[in-house]
Design a protein around this motif. Structure first.
Motif, PDB file in Angstrom:
ATOM      1  N   MET A 116      -6.849 -18.873  -0.275  1.00  0.00           N
ATOM      2  CA  MET A 116      -7.374 -19.513   0.935  1.00  0.00           C
ATOM      3  C   MET A 116      -7.114 -21.018   0.922  1.00  0.00           C
ATOM      4  N   LYS A 117      -7.288 -21.657  -0.218  1.00  0.00           N
ATOM      5  CA  LYS A 117      -7.005 -23.089  -0.317  1.00  0.00           C
ATOM      6  C   LYS A 117      -5.538 -23.375  -0.056  1.00  0.00           C
ATOM      7  N   ALA A 118      -4.660 -22.486  -0.523  1.00  0.00           N
ATOM      8  CA  ALA A 118      -3.214 -22.686  -0.354  1.00  0.00           C
ATOM      9  C   ALA A 118      -2.793 -22.565   1.107  1.00  0.00           C
ATOM     10  N   THR A 119      -3.545 -21.830   1.913  1.00  0.00           N
ATOM     11  CA  THR A 119      -3.156 -21.617   3.311  1.00  0.00           C
ATOM     12  C   THR A 119      -3.992 -22.406   4.308  1.00  0.00           C
ATOM     13  N   LEU A 120      -4.975 -23.147   3.859  1.00  0.00           N
ATOM     14  CA  LEU A 120      -5.871 -23.866   4.761  1.00  0.00           C
ATOM     15  C   LEU A 120      -5.134 -24.806   5.697  1.00  0.00           C
ATOM     16  N   ASP A 121      -4.116 -25.477   5.218  1.00  0.00           N
ATOM     17  CA  ASP A 121      -3.372 -26.421   6.051  1.00  0.00           C
ATOM     18  C   ASP A 121      -2.527 -25.730   7.116  1.00  0.00           C
ATOM     19  N   GLN A 122      -2.383 -24.422   7.046  1.00  0.00           N
ATOM     20  CA  GLN A 122      -1.592 -23.695   8.034  1.00  0.00           C
ATOM     21  C   GLN A 122      -2.365 -23.456   9.331  1.00  0.00           C
ATOM     22  N   LEU A 123      -3.686 -23.621   9.303  1.00  0.00           N
ATOM     23  CA  LEU A 123      -4.492 -23.440  10.513  1.00  0.00           C
ATOM     24  C   LEU A 123      -4.415 -24.690  11.378  1.00  0.00           C
ATOM     25  N   PRO A 124      -4.320 -24.500  12.701  1.00  0.00           N
ATOM     26  CA  PRO A 124      -4.397 -25.687  13.572  1.00  0.00           C
ATOM     27  C   PRO A 124      -5.724 -26.392  13.353  1.00  0.00           C
ATOM     28  N   ARG A 125      -5.727 -27.704  13.325  1.00  0.00           N
ATOM     29  CA  ARG A 125      -6.913 -28.486  12.974  1.00  0.00           C
ATOM     30  C   ARG A 125      -8.140 -28.142  13.815  1.00  0.00           C
ATOM     31  N   LYS A 126      -7.988 -27.991  15.116  1.00  0.00           N
ATOM     32  CA  LYS A 126      -9.160 -27.745  15.961  1.00  0.00           C
ATOM     33  C   LYS A 126      -9.756 -26.352  15.756  1.00  0.00           C
ATOM     34  N   GLN A 127      -9.033 -25.433  15.155  1.00  0.00           N
ATOM     35  CA  GLN A 127      -9.562 -24.088  14.942  1.00  0.00           C
ATOM     36  C   GLN A 127     -10.293 -23.925  13.619  1.00  0.00           C
ATOM     37  N   LYS A 128     -10.212 -24.890  12.726  1.00  0.00           N
ATOM     38  CA  LYS A 128     -10.814 -24.726  11.402  1.00  0.00           C
ATOM     39  C   LYS A 128     -12.320 -24.499  11.457  1.00  0.00           C
ATOM     40  N   HIS A 129     -12.997 -25.120  12.420  1.00  0.00           N
ATOM     41  CA  HIS A 129     -14.454 -25.013  12.467  1.00  0.00           C
ATOM     42  C   HIS A 129     -14.945 -24.265  13.708  1.00  0.00           C
ATOM     43  N   GLN A 130     -14.034 -23.803  14.548  1.00  0.00           N
ATOM     44  CA  GLN A 130     -14.446 -23.152  15.790  1.00  0.00           C
ATOM     45  C   GLN A 130     -14.025 -21.692  15.864  1.00  0.00           C
ATOM     46  N   ALA A 131     -13.544 -21.147  14.790  1.00  0.00           N
ATOM     47  CA  ALA A 131     -13.071 -19.770  14.814  1.00  0.00           C
ATOM     48  C   ALA A 131     -13.236 -19.133  13.443  1.00  0.00           C
ATOM     49  N   PHE A 132     -13.094 -17.841  13.408  1.00  0.00           N
ATOM     50  CA  PHE A 132     -13.081 -17.136  12.141  1.00  0.00           C
ATOM     51  C   PHE A 132     -12.015 -16.058  12.207  1.00  0.00           C
ATOM     52  N   GLU A 133     -11.647 -15.570  11.077  1.00  0.00           N
ATOM     53  CA  GLU A 133     -10.659 -14.506  11.009  1.00  0.00           C
ATOM     54  C   GLU A 133     -11.010 -13.604   9.842  1.00  0.00           C
ATOM     55  N   ILE A 134     -10.712 -12.335   9.985  1.00  0.00           N
ATOM     56  CA  ILE A 134     -10.938 -11.376   8.911  1.00  0.00           C
ATOM     57  C   ILE A 134      -9.641 -11.231   8.129  1.00  0.00           C
ATOM     58  N   PHE A 135      -9.731 -11.368   6.830  1.00  0.00           N
ATOM     59  CA  PHE A 135      -8.570 -11.225   5.965  1.00  0.00           C
ATOM     60  C   PHE A 135      -8.733  -9.981   5.107  1.00  0.00           C
ATOM     61  N   GLY A 136      -7.627  -9.368   4.788  1.00  0.00           N
ATOM     62  CA  GLY A 136      -7.630  -8.222   3.884  1.00  0.00           C
ATOM     63  C   GLY A 136      -6.829  -8.562   2.636  1.00  0.00           C
ATOM     64  N   PHE A 137      -7.408  -8.334   1.490  1.00  0.00           N
ATOM     65  CA  PHE A 137      -6.738  -8.604   0.215  1.00  0.00           C
ATOM     66  C   PHE A 137      -6.583  -7.293  -0.538  1.00  0.00           C
ATOM     67  N   ASP A 138      -5.375  -7.010  -0.984  1.00  0.00           N
ATOM     68  CA  ASP A 138      -5.103  -5.810  -1.779  1.00  0.00           C
ATOM     69  C   ASP A 138      -4.827  -6.236  -3.214  1.00  0.00           C
ATOM     70  N   PHE A 139      -5.552  -5.607  -4.125  1.00  0.00           N
ATOM     71  CA  PHE A 139      -5.429  -5.937  -5.542  1.00  0.00           C
ATOM     72  C   PHE A 139      -4.985  -4.724  -6.338  1.00  0.00           C
ATOM     73  N   LEU A 140      -4.382  -5.001  -7.461  1.00  0.00           N
ATOM     74  CA  LEU A 140      -4.051  -3.978  -8.454  1.00  0.00           C
ATOM     75  C   LEU A 140      -4.788  -4.364  -9.731  1.00  0.00           C
ATOM     76  N   ILE A 141      -5.395  -3.385 -10.373  1.00  0.00           N
ATOM     77  CA  ILE A 141      -6.066  -3.606 -11.655  1.00  0.00           C
ATOM     78  C   ILE A 141      -5.363  -2.725 -12.678  1.00  0.00           C
TER      79      ILE A 141
END
Length: 67
Positions: free
Chosen positions: A17-42
């Motif tokens: 999330m920290k690596a992609t934070l700058d990819q969001l338009p500035r005005k949307q950072k605090h006025q929107a949300f998004e659902i993310f899906g993470f797939d892991f292997l153990i």
């Protein structure tokens, strides 16, 4: 074991999330949300690996393929 795996997943998600934070338009950072899906292997040694992260996970069955 469960706590260790969850802690590692959270750490990986935080880095991602920290690596992609700058990819969001500035005005949307605090006025929107998004659902993310993470797939892991153990693996057998309980190492957690990120396979992929999606910004639009399929959480509905809106077509025959997903049903």
């Amino acid at each position: 074991m469960y706590d260790r795996i969850m802690q590692e997943m959270k750490r990986i998600i935080g880095i991602t999330m920290k690596a992609t934070l700058d990819q969001l338009p500035r005005k949307q950072k605090h006025q929107a949300f998004e659902i993310f899906g993470f797939d892991f292997l153990i693996d057998r040694e309980l190492n957690v690996r990120l396979i992929e992260a999606n910004c639009n996970p399929a959480i509905t069955e809106d077509c025959p393929l997903l049903a």
